[in-house]
Design a protein around this motif. Sequence first.
Motif, PDB file in Angstrom:
ATOM      1  N   UNK A  96       0.835  -1.204   0.000  1.00 59.19           N
ATOM      2  CA  UNK A  96       0.000   0.000   0.000  1.00 59.19           C
ATOM      3  C   UNK A  96       0.868   1.251   0.000  1.00 59.19           C
ATOM      4  N   UNK A  97       1.983   1.209   0.756  1.00 54.78           N
ATOM      5  CA  UNK A  97       2.880   2.364   0.798  1.00 54.78           C
ATOM      6  C   UNK A  97       3.503   2.638  -0.564  1.00 54.78           C
ATOM      7  N   UNK A  98       3.875   1.568  -1.267  1.00 53.05           N
ATOM      8  CA  UNK A  98       4.436   1.745  -2.617  1.00 53.05           C
ATOM      9  C   UNK A  98       3.430   2.477  -3.508  1.00 53.05           C
ATOM     10  N   UNK A  99       2.151   2.086  -3.387  1.00 58.18           N
ATOM     11  CA  UNK A  99       1.105   2.755  -4.169  1.00 58.18           C
ATOM     12  C   UNK A  99       0.984   4.211  -3.752  1.00 58.18           C
ATOM     13  N   UNK A 100       1.068   4.446  -2.422  1.00 60.76           N
ATOM     14  CA  UNK A 100       0.944   5.820  -1.935  1.00 60.76           C
ATOM     15  C   UNK A 100       2.111   6.673  -2.422  1.00 60.76           C
ATOM     16  N   UNK A 101       3.297   6.055  -2.510  1.00 60.12           N
ATOM     17  CA  UNK A 101       4.460   6.797  -3.009  1.00 60.12           C
ATOM     18  C   UNK A 101       4.210   7.265  -4.438  1.00 60.12           C
ATOM     19  N   UNK A 102       3.699   6.356  -5.292  1.00 60.88           N
ATOM     20  CA  UNK A 102       3.415   6.747  -6.682  1.00 60.88           C
ATOM     21  C   UNK A 102       2.387   7.870  -6.726  1.00 60.88           C
ATOM     22  N   UNK A 103       1.378   7.747  -5.869  1.00 62.02           N
ATOM     23  CA  UNK A 103       0.323   8.759  -5.842  1.00 62.02           C
ATOM     24  C   UNK A 103       0.889  10.107  -5.409  1.00 62.02           C
ATOM     25  N   UNK A 104       1.748  10.079  -4.391  1.00 60.47           N
ATOM     26  CA  UNK A 104       2.364  11.312  -3.898  1.00 60.47           C
ATOM     27  C   UNK A 104       3.236  11.929  -4.982  1.00 60.47           C
ATOM     28  N   UNK A 105       3.965  11.059  -5.672  1.00 59.12           N
ATOM     29  CA  UNK A 105       4.841  11.509  -6.756  1.00 59.12           C
ATOM     30  C   UNK A 105       4.030  12.263  -7.803  1.00 59.12           C
ATOM     31  N   UNK A 106       2.886  11.662  -8.176  1.00 57.77           N
ATOM     32  CA  UNK A 106       2.033  12.260  -9.190  1.00 57.77           C
ATOM     33  C   UNK A 106       1.521  13.622  -8.723  1.00 57.77           C
ATOM     34  N   UNK A 107       1.047  13.675  -7.473  1.00 63.35           N
ATOM     35  CA  UNK A 107       0.525  14.935  -6.945  1.00 63.35           C
ATOM     36  C   UNK A 107       1.624  15.985  -6.903  1.00 63.35           C
ATOM     37  N   UNK A 108       2.830  15.555  -6.479  1.00 67.85           N
ATOM     38  CA  UNK A 108       3.939  16.505  -6.392  1.00 67.85           C
ATOM     39  C   UNK A 108       4.268  17.066  -7.772  1.00 67.85           C
ATOM     40  N   UNK A 109       4.291  16.193  -8.787  1.00 71.12           N
ATOM     41  CA  UNK A 109       4.588  16.652 -10.140  1.00 71.12           C
ATOM     42  C   UNK A 109       3.518  17.606 -10.640  1.00 71.12           C
ATOM     43  N   UNK A 110       2.255  17.266 -10.344  1.00 66.30           N
ATOM     44  CA  UNK A 110       1.154  18.137 -10.774  1.00 66.30           C
ATOM     45  C   UNK A 110       1.282  19.514 -10.141  1.00 66.30           C
ATOM     46  N   UNK A 111       1.679  19.527  -8.869  1.00 67.24           N
ATOM     47  CA  UNK A 111       1.798  20.774  -8.144  1.00 67.24           C
ATOM     48  C   UNK A 111       2.961  21.591  -8.696  1.00 67.24           C
ATOM     49  N   UNK A 112       4.067  20.890  -8.954  1.00 70.53           N
ATOM     50  CA  UNK A 112       5.288  21.546  -9.430  1.00 70.53           C
ATOM     51  C   UNK A 112       5.074  22.152 -10.820  1.00 70.53           C
ATOM     52  N   UNK A 113       4.325  21.445 -11.677  1.00 71.84           N
ATOM     53  CA  UNK A 113       4.165  21.901 -13.056  1.00 71.84           C
ATOM     54  C   UNK A 113       2.761  22.414 -13.344  1.00 71.84           C
ATOM     55  N   UNK A 114       2.108  22.978 -12.317  1.00 65.47           N
ATOM     56  CA  UNK A 114       0.715  23.411 -12.473  1.00 65.47           C
ATOM     57  C   UNK A 114       0.551  24.393 -13.637  1.00 65.47           C
ATOM     58  N   UNK A 115       1.488  25.351 -13.772  1.00 58.19           N
ATOM     59  CA  UNK A 115       1.350  26.360 -14.841  1.00 58.19           C
ATOM     60  C   UNK A 115       1.408  25.693 -16.208  1.00 58.19           C
ATOM     61  N   UNK A 116       2.355  24.753 -16.309  1.00 55.02           N
ATOM     62  CA  UNK A 116       2.541  24.082 -17.593  1.00 55.02           C
ATOM     63  C   UNK A 116       1.290  23.291 -17.997  1.00 55.02           C
ATOM     64  N   UNK A 117       0.690  22.611 -17.004  1.00 52.91           N
ATOM     65  CA  UNK A 117      -0.533  21.848 -17.275  1.00 52.91           C
ATOM     66  C   UNK A 117      -1.634  22.783 -17.730  1.00 52.91           C
ATOM     67  N   UNK A 118      -1.773  23.917 -17.046  1.00 56.47           N
ATOM     68  CA  UNK A 118      -2.824  24.866 -17.414  1.00 56.47           C
ATOM     69  C   UNK A 118      -2.573  25.396 -18.822  1.00 56.47           C
ATOM     70  N   UNK A 119      -1.306  25.648 -19.158  1.00 56.64           N
ATOM     71  CA  UNK A 119      -0.982  26.212 -20.469  1.00 56.64           C
ATOM     72  C   UNK A 119      -1.322  25.255 -21.601  1.00 56.64           C
ATOM     73  N   UNK A 120      -1.045  23.955 -21.377  1.00 56.95           N
ATOM     74  CA  UNK A 120      -1.303  23.020 -22.467  1.00 56.95           C
ATOM     75  C   UNK A 120      -2.800  22.756 -22.611  1.00 56.95           C
ATOM     76  N   UNK A 121      -3.567  22.990 -21.545  1.00 54.62           N
ATOM     77  CA  UNK A 121      -5.002  22.757 -21.659  1.00 54.62           C
ATOM     78  C   UNK A 121      -5.762  23.956 -22.212  1.00 54.62           C
ATOM     79  N   UNK A 122      -5.064  25.081 -22.297  1.00 52.44           N
ATOM     80  CA  UNK A 122      -5.725  26.270 -22.820  1.00 52.44           C
ATOM     81  C   UNK A 122      -5.719  26.225 -24.340  1.00 52.44           C
ATOM     82  N   UNK A 123      -6.810  26.652 -24.951  1.00 53.62           N
ATOM     83  CA  UNK A 123      -6.849  26.608 -26.418  1.00 53.62           C
ATOM     84  C   UNK A 123      -6.897  28.000 -27.008  1.00 53.62           C
TER      85      UNK A 123
END
Lengths: 288, 239
Positions: A261-288
């Motif tokens: 379960x911890x291994x799964x939580x690590x992946x989940x945390x990793x994903x959230x951290x990346x999303x947080x770190x690159x929030x501007x980039x994600x917003x930019x690519x979703x804008x049309x």
Amino acid sequence: MSDISRVKPFRSPTDEAPLARWSLTIGVIALLCILLYAPLAVVFTEALAKGAGAALKSLTKSEASSAIRLTLTVAAVVLPLNAGFGVAAAWAITKFDFRGKAFLITLIDLPFSVSPVVAGLCLVLLFGANSTLGGWLVASGHPVIFALPGIILASLFVTFPFVARELIPVMIEQGRAEEEAALTLGAGGWRVFRTVTLPKIRWALLYGTLLCNARAMGEFGAVAVVSGKIRGQTATMPITIEMLYNEYLSVAAFTLAAVLALLALVTLTLKTALEWRYADQLAATHRH
Amino acid sequence: MHIEIDEISKEFGRTAALHPVKLAIPSGALVALLGPSGSGKTTLLRILGGLECPSTGRVLYDGQDATGLSVQDRRAGFVFQNYALFKHMTVFENVAYGLRARPRNERPNEAEITRRVTKLLDLIQLPDIGSRYPSQLSGGQRQRVALARALAIEPRMLLLDEPFGALDARVRRELRQGLREIHDTTGLTTIFVTHDQDEAMELADLVVVMSMGRIEQIDRPVDIRARPATPFVREFITV
């Protein structure tokens, strides 16, 4: 003029009534608690039932550590392969028109519709010692069934759709125009992929890979059939957990389950951290 | 460059997008492919650029058969309908893309790339936008960046698919003038697709009127106005 006082405060047409909103929210939270958080809590309390010392000690036993090593090895092999296959399949389906495309899409979905146990049995029939191919493989010293290659094949099969399924809708939505533009500017196929396609799909690729990882580490049915459940050799984490549990070694079983379960939580945390770190980039690519 | 289209046709499955068409475009001309949607004008443009393969016929560049030439080797500067700028790259990197994509031995060095991109941004009169991303630009600016990116490869011809399609009327007029000027400075054979007859008539030296995958008339704008060759042309240009 007295009518004015009777005008109700404006509510946006898409808003629900407060009662509906609250009851839905509470309902969802209750469901999440029963189905998700409570089992997770139980896993950790059972693991620590006899203290942290006992839990840690159970992990140092050879069968637990070899199960962890095996599961991580399988994930490490399956992830890059399925990321590659998934990108290739999604690329072929979304960038080209060819005969049999619908069939290929069905084929990609096959692992989702076939029971993992059936998939495992198919592998046993194909590569088992009683088949021609399997007999030859065993004789030449490279057995597939009841060995690491079988476990990897089964995990590959079961997790195959995740990356492709995640990528196909994204790539369809993005269309081919940017790739075509790159081609007219003189770029070759590989450069177009590296500099145009890959940057556009990297988030979908990351999500697909994370899902694939979670499933590869947690897969039970298909692996149970092909692995032969040899303790300390071909027993992955989920299989070792089941064996320990059946032997009433609940601290050992739940500790290993907690690690999974911890291994799964690590992946989940990793994903959230990346999303947080690159929030501007994600917003930019979703804008049309 | 002189371009010749020799009995080119194109079928998508069973539907014919283009019936065999024949067309000669003199070197340095500014040509409009004019027609309603579904007339085959974009298909013809994509065949010229190498993005689509003709079902029959040949494309000749300066008399040489170019039908089998790959899209990269055609060196056609292509401006796409919605510009297809690389969203994840800055304007500078967008324009530099074609230079960086060259084979290593022909690739200019970093200083030379900077010099050329700066020159192109000056040419489109947007010298200060190199560090911005396409999402931060207006429609008219994007179109001009797409033009600069296409010019960066020192193309042999310029192909534009509805270059003024998604812009408001005032910007359209400005950009028409801009395209005319760029055409006159570079002397490139330029072909653009449009459904707007005013645009075609005002901008082009030569107008090719198309309908239902066939060429209805090829003439100078004044001659098309004065002597429409078919009832379709007469109706299309008077609307």
